[in-house]
Design a protein around this motif. Structure first.
Motif, short mmCIF file in Angstrom:
data_model
loop_
_atom_site.label_atom_id
_atom_site.label_comp_id
_atom_site.label_asym_id
_atom_site.label_seq_id
_atom_site.Cartn_x
_atom_site.Cartn_y
_atom_site.Cartn_z
N LEU A 72 0.87 -1.18 0.00
CA LEU A 72 0.00 0.00 0.00
C LEU A 72 0.90 1.22 0.00
N VAL A 73 0.82 2.03 -1.05
CA VAL A 73 1.71 3.18 -1.20
C VAL A 73 0.96 4.44 -0.81
N PRO A 74 1.31 5.07 0.32
CA PRO A 74 0.61 6.29 0.72
C PRO A 74 0.89 7.43 -0.26
N ILE A 75 -0.17 8.09 -0.70
CA ILE A 75 -0.05 9.24 -1.59
C ILE A 75 -0.93 10.35 -1.04
N LEU A 76 -0.65 11.57 -1.40
CA LEU A 76 -1.45 12.71 -0.97
C LEU A 76 -2.69 12.82 -1.85
N ALA A 77 -3.85 12.72 -1.26
CA ALA A 77 -5.09 12.80 -2.02
C ALA A 77 -5.16 14.15 -2.74
N GLY A 78 -5.47 14.10 -4.03
CA GLY A 78 -5.60 15.32 -4.81
C GLY A 78 -4.33 15.77 -5.50
N TYR A 79 -3.22 15.04 -5.32
CA TYR A 79 -1.95 15.42 -5.94
C TYR A 79 -1.40 14.24 -6.74
N ASP A 80 -0.82 14.57 -7.89
CA ASP A 80 -0.22 13.55 -8.74
C ASP A 80 1.06 14.13 -9.35
N LEU A 90 3.24 10.14 -10.49
CA LEU A 90 3.29 9.22 -9.35
C LEU A 90 2.25 8.12 -9.50
N SER A 91 1.05 8.46 -9.95
CA SER A 91 0.01 7.44 -10.13
C SER A 91 0.44 6.38 -11.14
N GLN A 92 1.16 6.80 -12.19
CA GLN A 92 1.64 5.85 -13.18
C GLN A 92 2.70 4.93 -12.58
N ALA A 93 3.57 5.49 -11.75
CA ALA A 93 4.62 4.68 -11.12
C ALA A 93 4.02 3.65 -10.17
N GLY A 126 2.42 -2.20 -9.78
CA GLY A 126 1.37 -3.13 -9.38
C GLY A 126 0.98 -2.97 -7.93
N ARG A 127 1.16 -1.75 -7.40
CA ARG A 127 0.84 -1.48 -6.02
C ARG A 127 -0.52 -0.81 -5.90
N LEU A 128 -1.02 -0.77 -4.68
CA LEU A 128 -2.29 -0.10 -4.41
C LEU A 128 -2.02 1.25 -3.76
N PRO A 129 -2.54 2.33 -4.33
CA PRO A 129 -2.35 3.64 -3.69
C PRO A 129 -3.20 3.76 -2.44
N LEU A 130 -2.66 4.42 -1.44
CA LEU A 130 -3.38 4.66 -0.20
C LEU A 130 -3.53 6.18 -0.03
N PRO A 131 -4.62 6.75 -0.54
CA PRO A 131 -4.78 8.21 -0.45
C PRO A 131 -4.86 8.67 0.99
N VAL A 132 -4.10 9.72 1.29
CA VAL A 132 -4.05 10.29 2.63
C VAL A 132 -4.58 11.71 2.57
N VAL A 155 3.95 6.86 6.35
CA VAL A 155 5.10 6.15 5.80
C VAL A 155 5.98 5.60 6.91
N ARG A 156 6.19 6.39 7.96
CA ARG A 156 7.04 5.92 9.06
C ARG A 156 6.39 4.75 9.80
N MET A 157 5.05 4.76 9.90
CA MET A 157 4.36 3.64 10.54
C MET A 157 4.56 2.35 9.75
N LEU A 158 4.78 2.49 8.44
CA LEU A 158 4.99 1.32 7.60
C LEU A 158 6.46 0.88 7.58
N GLY A 159 7.29 1.56 8.38
CA GLY A 159 8.65 1.08 8.57
C GLY A 159 9.73 1.81 7.82
N PHE A 160 9.43 2.96 7.22
CA PHE A 160 10.43 3.69 6.46
C PHE A 160 10.62 5.06 7.10
N GLY A 161 11.74 5.23 7.81
CA GLY A 161 11.93 6.40 8.65
C GLY A 161 12.62 7.56 7.99
N ASP A 162 13.03 7.46 6.72
CA ASP A 162 13.81 8.52 6.10
C ASP A 162 12.97 9.57 5.38
N PHE A 163 11.66 9.51 5.51
CA PHE A 163 10.81 10.48 4.84
C PHE A 163 10.75 11.76 5.68
#
Length: 338
Positions: free
Chosen positions: A196-204, A243-246, A251-257, A269-277
């Motif tokens: 699940l790839v978190p993305i900002l809702a309304g932005y591409d 970003l939506s194309q990537a 083959g991932r699912l976008p997670l609009p935030v 993103v940090r909750m999913l284990g990636f702390g460098d954002f």
């Protein structure tokens, strides 16, 4: 004239190690010295003219290495975008900025050094809603950068100061787009591997990549071209993708935030284990960034072999990233074109 002895910093990571190895394969170069404080990346191994020296570029020892080896060209790749890999933001800034200052001081007093190549980043331009369609090298950022982008701005300022003091040294600064590929570590590499790839809702935002092998090729060309070229150059594939194309291509699912962009997406993103954002990375995933690469083609004679899409596809294949859902069904459900 092609340099005889080249020193490459940051060889514990892929870019520095692979660059040192590629330089050692050039028969015109007698010796390549890879420097870092930790073990060399495996990409450095396997060539008789490449050697590793464990040294900290913040230490006076680096000046002794440069002088004793008769180094006449320096390729500085030891500028890190990962705070966690550096031991925190304070350590990252010290390594990036103070390390560069000490290295430049050593180069300033090394009379044999005639060529300097420095890895920088497109993050110096920042990301904002006021950005141009394409940043050229002469343009200023529309917003203040922090973190890695600010470090790179400081590094470039010190490099300009060095060049004023040593005008006899050819200085080439390469501003790379986001690196991607099967081997290179980058902030975005684990991002697109999430189911699940978190993305900002309304932005591409628009994304522009540079393949890891193209990045190595740009550094090698800058260090070995017969007539050195002074200046700052954008290094990236000439095309962009959304970003939506990537996300769909992976083959991932976008997670609009929704909500305050930096805090909500960063927390997700940090909750999913990636702390460098950092807030800068979040800003990039909101507005994106694209750079004009015509100057590198015209003056440096460099063009990437991989397009942005080809680089991204090679990253997916090399990392073994498999679609969460069948791509055709995913594209149809999300309404995203290829």
């Amino acid at each position: 004239m092609t340099p005889r002895v080249v020193l490459v910093t940051g060889v514990s990571r892929f870019l520095g190690g692979a660059t040192a190895h590629a330089l050692a394969q050039d028969p015109r170069i007698e010796r390549v010295i890879g420097v870092d404080i930790t073990s060399a990346h495996p990409a450095l191994a396997g060539h008789s003219r490449a050697e590793f020296v464990r040294a900290d570029i913040r230490s006076p020892l680096i000046a002794k290495v440069i002088d004793s080896a008769g180094v006449d060209a320096v390729v500085h790749t030891d500028i890190n975008a990962s705070a966690s890999a550096s031991g925190g933001r304070a350590s990252m800034k010290e390594a990036n900025v103070m390390g560069t200052m000490r290295l430049l001081a050593a180069c300033q007093h090394a009379r044999l050094v005639t060529r300097l190549v420095v890895k920088s980043t497109g993050a110096v331009y920042g990301s904002s809603h006021r950005d141009p369609a394409m940043f050229t090298e002469q343009m200023q950022p529309r917003t203040l950068s922090g973190g890695y982008g600010k470090d790179a701005q400081d590094v470039e300022a010190y490099v300009r100061s060095f060049h004023r003091r040593r005008s006899d040294v050819s200085v080439t600064v390469l501003r790379f787009a986001n690196l991607i590929g099967p081997s290179v570590d980058s902030v975005l590499a684990p991002y697109f591997a999430m189911r699940l790839v978190p993305i900002l809702a309304g932005y591409d935002p628009r994304l522009q990549f540079v393949h890891e092998q193209d990045a190595v090729a740009a550094l090698v060309r800058s260090a070995t071209v017969a007539d050195p070229v002074d200046g700052v150059f954008n290094i990236a594939a000439p095309d962009v993708m959304r970003l939506s194309q990537a996300v769909t291509r992976a083959g991932r699912l976008p997670l609009p935030v929704v909500g305050p962009a930096a805090s909500v997406l960063g927390r997700a993103v940090r909750m999913l284990g990636f702390g460098d954002f950092t807030p800068d990375h979040i800003q990039f995933l909101r507005y994106g960034r694209a750079m004009d690469t015509s100057l590198a083609a015209e003056r440096l004679g460099f063009r990437t072999e991989y397009s942005t899409r080809e680089a991204f596809d090679d990253y997916l294949a090399g990392r073994g990233i498999r679609p969460t859902l069948p791509l055709r069904a995913l594209r149809s459900a999300l309404g995203v074109k290829r």
